[in-house]
Write a protein that holds these residues in place. Sequence first.
Motif, PDB file in Angstrom:
ATOM      1  N   HIS A  34       0.840  -1.192   0.000  1.00 45.17           N
ATOM      2  CA  HIS A  34       0.000   0.000   0.000  1.00 45.17           C
ATOM      3  C   HIS A  34       0.882   1.251   0.000  1.00 45.17           C
ATOM      4  CE1 HIS A  34      -3.181  -2.759   0.501  1.00 45.17           C
ATOM      5  NE2 HIS A  34      -3.092  -2.911   1.830  1.00 45.17           N
ATOM      6  N   LYS A  69     -10.376   0.597 -10.278  1.00 43.38           N
ATOM      7  CA  LYS A  69     -10.237   1.574  -9.184  1.00 43.38           C
ATOM      8  C   LYS A  69     -11.607   1.803  -8.562  1.00 43.38           C
ATOM      9  CE  LYS A  69      -9.179   6.350  -7.995  1.00 43.38           C
ATOM     10  NZ  LYS A  69      -8.904   7.727  -8.513  1.00 43.38           N
ATOM     11  N   ASN A  70     -11.690   1.563  -7.271  1.00 41.83           N
ATOM     12  CA  ASN A  70     -12.957   1.745  -6.543  1.00 41.83           C
ATOM     13  C   ASN A  70     -14.093   1.007  -7.251  1.00 41.83           C
ATOM     14  OD1 ASN A  70     -11.577   3.387  -4.713  1.00 41.83           O
ATOM     15  ND2 ASN A  70     -12.123   5.258  -5.815  1.00 41.83           N
ATOM     16  N   GLU A  98      -8.843   2.551  -3.945  1.00 40.18           N
ATOM     17  CA  GLU A  98      -8.558   1.115  -3.869  1.00 40.18           C
ATOM     18  C   GLU A  98      -8.383   0.577  -5.282  1.00 40.18           C
ATOM     19  OE1 GLU A  98     -10.406  -2.199  -1.064  1.00 40.18           O
ATOM     20  OE2 GLU A  98     -11.671  -1.828  -2.821  1.00 40.18           O
ATOM     21  N   TYR A  99      -7.159   0.169  -5.609  1.00 36.92           N
ATOM     22  CA  TYR A  99      -6.851  -0.385  -6.923  1.00 36.92           C
ATOM     23  C   TYR A  99      -6.830  -1.912  -6.832  1.00 36.92           C
ATOM     24  CZ  TYR A  99      -5.538   4.312  -8.460  1.00 36.92           C
ATOM     25  OH  TYR A  99      -5.555   5.650  -8.787  1.00 36.92           O
ATOM     26  N   MET A 100      -7.236  -2.558  -7.932  1.00 34.14           N
ATOM     27  CA  MET A 100      -7.299  -4.022  -7.955  1.00 34.14           C
ATOM     28  C   MET A 100      -6.844  -4.528  -9.323  1.00 34.14           C
ATOM     29  SD  MET A 100     -10.624  -6.473  -7.374  1.00 34.14           S
ATOM     30  CE  MET A 100     -10.922  -5.788  -5.767  1.00 34.14           C
ATOM     31  N   THR A 114      -5.390  -6.557  -4.211  1.00 31.14           N
ATOM     32  CA  THR A 114      -5.753  -5.163  -3.945  1.00 31.14           C
ATOM     33  C   THR A 114      -4.542  -4.364  -3.471  1.00 31.14           C
ATOM     34  OG1 THR A 114      -8.011  -5.796  -3.381  1.00 31.14           O
ATOM     35  CG2 THR A 114      -7.250  -3.656  -2.606  1.00 31.14           C
ATOM     36  N   GLU A 116      -3.872  -0.345  -2.074  1.00 30.76           N
ATOM     37  CA  GLU A 116      -4.513   0.901  -1.646  1.00 30.76           C
ATOM     38  C   GLU A 116      -3.545   2.073  -1.780  1.00 30.76           C
ATOM     39  OE1 GLU A 116      -5.983   0.445   2.294  1.00 30.76           O
ATOM     40  OE2 GLU A 116      -7.599  -0.941   1.716  1.00 30.76           O
ATOM     41  N   LYS A 118      -3.381   5.696  -0.415  1.00 28.04           N
ATOM     42  CA  LYS A 118      -4.042   6.455   0.648  1.00 28.04           C
ATOM     43  C   LYS A 118      -3.637   7.928   0.599  1.00 28.04           C
ATOM     44  CE  LYS A 118      -4.123   2.433   3.729  1.00 28.04           C
ATOM     45  NZ  LYS A 118      -3.757   1.912   5.074  1.00 28.04           N
ATOM     46  N   PHE A 147      -8.452   8.876   0.392  1.00 30.53           N
ATOM     47  CA  PHE A 147      -8.775   7.497   0.774  1.00 30.53           C
ATOM     48  C   PHE A 147      -7.954   7.138   2.014  1.00 30.53           C
ATOM     49  CE2 PHE A 147      -8.608   2.859   0.484  1.00 30.53           C
ATOM     50  CZ  PHE A 147      -9.925   2.562   0.185  1.00 30.53           C
ATOM     51  N   PRO A 148      -8.528   6.437   2.970  1.00 32.51           N
ATOM     52  CA  PRO A 148      -9.892   5.882   3.046  1.00 32.51           C
ATOM     53  C   PRO A 148     -10.968   6.976   3.049  1.00 32.51           C
ATOM     54  CG  PRO A 148      -8.437   4.912   4.714  1.00 32.51           C
ATOM     55  CD  PRO A 148      -7.716   6.090   4.150  1.00 32.51           C
TER      56      PRO A 148
END
Length: 317
Positions: A34, A69-70, A98-100, A114, A116, A118, A147-148
Amino acid sequence: MVSCQGKPVAIIFGVLMLHLVSAQNEPTIESSEHVILIKDAAHSHSAPITMQCNLTSTHDGLRGVYWMKNNEVLEGTHQDTKNAELKLLKPKTDDAGEYMCVFTFDKMPDANATIEIKAAPDITGHKRSENKNEGQRAVLYCKAVGFPYPIWTWKKLDNDIPMEIDNSSGRFFISNKDNYTELAITNLDIGMDPGEYQCNATNALGTTTMTLVLRVRSYLAPLWPLLGVLAEIIVLVLIIVIYEKRKKPEDVQDGKTPPIIIRTRTCARETPTEETTPTPRRRHQCHDLLNVTHDGVLCCCKAYLWLGGGGGGAITR
């Protein structure tokens, strides 16, 4: 008769073996750690970021990989490789989320990991002011990035001091969703509701606040333009009436236009009668304005007054 002894043990053993085989066949993904965005003091963005996802176990039927993303697919990120990479060259607070990475297969479920990014919240959109009439409904809102997702709170300023909103009347409604918050006030009260309101967004990395202004107008506010026009008409009528009353009586003659005076230099003359008439010679003399001759002979005429407006004639002086 067939005995059932030992069957429960065999069933449990079979289930465990299936889970073991399935676990061995599941793809394994190694992903980046992250990241926390820290703005460069000299720039409005952070240092470049590279996110990576590597499929470590080999599987047949790999279709490819893409990024989200999200929970929204990022267009143009599809790749046919086991090693996915996504770069943010000039990351801003808006890029936080939040990237995936998602790997797809022909005969297996998708696999994902995932990462993140931030960042402290930053309020980028809000309604600076709201103008409503008493009794109506007003809506104030704020939008943020970061983010969060932040925790939202609303307060009202009292002598520049933030105070908790008194909702004893039940007219205040707050709605929060991710990076958006909304404050609705029903049946506006002109004595209590106007003023400055603050929305506050806070997460683990920071907090930010924005001030909004609510103005409440009287019921008569829509009538003010009409009342202004009526006031102008009344003033104009009064000016006309006062002017008419102050005019001199001789300025108006029977509703006709004022006379135009034409001065002449005509001298007096005589008109003798015939010698044969026994009546002595008469000499027409000039009289005042009310005693002019009736036979059409004018004498000693010093000025003519022409009466306009019709029905008038020449009056000698």
